[in-house]
Design an enzyme around this catalytic site. Structure first.
Site, short mmCIF file in Angstrom:
data_model
loop_
_atom_site.label_atom_id
_atom_site.label_comp_id
_atom_site.label_asym_id
_atom_site.label_seq_id
_atom_site.Cartn_x
_atom_site.Cartn_y
_atom_site.Cartn_z
N HIS A 132 9.31 -1.25 3.06
CA HIS A 132 9.25 -1.35 4.52
C HIS A 132 9.14 -2.80 4.94
O HIS A 132 8.48 -3.60 4.29
CB HIS A 132 8.07 -0.55 5.10
CG HIS A 132 6.77 -0.81 4.41
ND1 HIS A 132 6.44 -0.24 3.20
CD2 HIS A 132 5.72 -1.58 4.77
CE1 HIS A 132 5.23 -0.65 2.84
NE2 HIS A 132 4.78 -1.47 3.76
N GLU A 183 0.82 -1.22 0.00
CA GLU A 183 0.00 0.00 0.00
C GLU A 183 0.85 1.26 0.00
O GLU A 183 0.49 2.26 -0.62
CB GLU A 183 -0.94 0.01 1.22
CG GLU A 183 -2.07 -1.00 1.07
CD GLU A 183 -2.91 -1.13 2.32
OE1 GLU A 183 -2.68 -0.38 3.28
OE2 GLU A 183 -3.78 -2.02 2.33
#
Ligand code: AMP
Ligand code: ZN
Length: 119
Positions: free
Chosen positions: A101, A96
């Site tokens: 990450h 998203e």
């Protein structure tokens, strides 16, 4: 090395607040705003790499630092007997936020099975 439109770049620069766990010259770690487990934080490289598939040799130091630090950060967060890391990549991986990450999740002992596929 930063993207002005990227929410995680804005977190690194302090333009958007975060609950920071750790920061050094290469990486930044902070609590996920919508935790999926009692422990859920993110470790990101400070330079803007959109996805894991965009990583190259130039990013080895930051990516290595993320893996070298996760154990210590997870222990400090209370995950003394284990946890799970995830890096969602691209559309299929349901990423998203397009700044690479690593999710770190823990708490339940044990965690649920890794993936549940519908048959
Ligand atoms: P992914 O689906 O792998 O791209 O995950 C993005 C993660 O970023 C989600 O777990 C979100 O809850 C988290 N997230 C989005 N915005 C923020 C924010 N401002 N601070 C902390 N975590 C965030
Ligand atoms: Zn970014």
């Amino acid at each position: 090395m930063q993207d002005n439109d990227c929410i995680f770049c804005k977190i690194i620069s302090g333009k958007i607040p975060s609950r920071k766990l750790y920061e050094d010259d290469l990486i930044y770690a902070f609590h996920d705003i919508n935790p999926a487990a009692p422990v859920h934080f993110l470790i990101i490289p400070k330079s803007h790499i959109p996805t894991l598939s965009d990583a190259s040799a130039a990013h080895e130091a930051a990516l290595g630092r993320m893996l070298a630090k996760v154990g210590e950060l997870a222990r400090e967060a209370g995950c003394t007997d284990g946890y799970r890391t995830m890096i969602n990549c691209g559309r299929v991986g349901r990423q998203e936020v397009y700044h690479l990450h690593m999710h770190v999740v823990g708490g339940p002992d044990p965690l649920p099975p890794m993936l549940v596929f519908e048959r």
